[in-house]
Design a protein around this motif. Structure first.
Motif, short mmCIF file in Angstrom:
data_model
loop_
_atom_site.label_atom_id
_atom_site.label_comp_id
_atom_site.label_asym_id
_atom_site.label_seq_id
_atom_site.Cartn_x
_atom_site.Cartn_y
_atom_site.Cartn_z
N LYS A 1 0.82 -1.20 0.00
CA LYS A 1 0.00 0.00 0.00
C LYS A 1 0.87 1.26 0.00
N THR B 1 0.62 3.75 1.88
CA THR B 1 0.96 4.11 3.26
C THR B 1 2.17 3.32 3.75
N SER C 1 -5.40 0.20 -4.67
CA SER C 1 -4.79 -0.59 -3.59
C SER C 1 -3.31 -0.32 -3.38
N GLY C 2 -2.54 -0.32 -4.46
CA GLY C 2 -1.10 -0.11 -4.32
C GLY C 2 -0.33 -0.74 -5.45
#
Length: 226
Positions: free
Chosen positions: A178, A180, A220-221
């Protein structure tokens, strides 16, 4: 006798740190120093030392917080905690983090020497059985010891952040990473890095990779697979 291995020593008390560094010079050619947990974590990511010596009580990030972040991706690097704390909660938490040892200050010099020598021996034993080459295809591989990517036996020139991102994705192979996670691991900040910076870093890394192994997963990533 000095080894070819490197060590990171993190201790916020400068006098204590300098004293231990003098002693560590008997065992290591490369010694990286940090006076707070955040710098220790960044040095770990940048230099990938072979052994870590960490104090518990440090500014910015304490020793256990540093270890938790490292253990998310690396459960093998020998870590030794040096602490004035002997409370059970610290000891129990340390056990979960797969430490080599937890030494209570003031540390007996003979005990310290034994722990260092045992850690070096552990690395030597592992190196006899470990292949550090992560083969991506018949022309491309990653050397996990030197942290260098090779293509046709030539070095692929990656920046510090590109290298850290590539390591993260290798360790999370076939898993969605991700934004993050990338923000936290690469830039090591509690505040999210903007999406444009993350996309730009991934784009730069993709351009340098000689193989197309990073896919974007909408919403999502990113995922690395080969």
């Amino acid at each position: 006798m000095k080894s070819n291995y490197s060590v990171l020593y993190a201790e916020d008390d400068e006098n204590v740190r300098k004293n231990y560094v003098l002693y560590l010079e008997n065992f290591f050619d490369k010694i990286y120093e940090a006076d707070n947990g955040l710098d220790a974590l960044n040095l770990y990511k940048d230099k990938k030392p072979d052994i870590l010596l960490l104090d518990i009580t440090m500014p910015k990030l304490n020793g256990l917080e540093v270890i938790r972040k490292i253990r998310e991706l690396d459960n093998t690097t020998p870590i030794i905690v040096l602490s004035a704390h002997s409370h059970k909660e610290y000891l129990f938490e340390a056990i979960k983090l797969n430490l080599v040892d937890y030494l209570i200050k003031p540390i007996n010099r003979n005990e310290f020497k034994e722990v260092i020598e045992n850690s070096i021996k552990r690395l030597e034993d592992e190196s006899l059985n470990e292949d550090t080459k992560v083969v991506i295809n018949n022309k491309c591989y990653w050397d996990s010891r030197s942290r260098i990517l090779f293509f046709k036996e030539k070095i692929v020139d990656l920046t510090k952040n590109e290298r850290i991102l590539f390591e993260l994705m290798l360790n999370k192979k076939n898993q969605i990473v991700k934004p993050t996670e990338i923000s936290s691991y690469v830039w090591n900040t509690k505040n999210d890095v903007n999406d444009a910076s993350i996309r730009n870093l991934v784009k730069r890394l993709r351009k340098k990779l000689p193989v197309d192994i990073i896919d974007s997963i909408y919403g999502s990533g990113y995922i690395l697979s080969y």
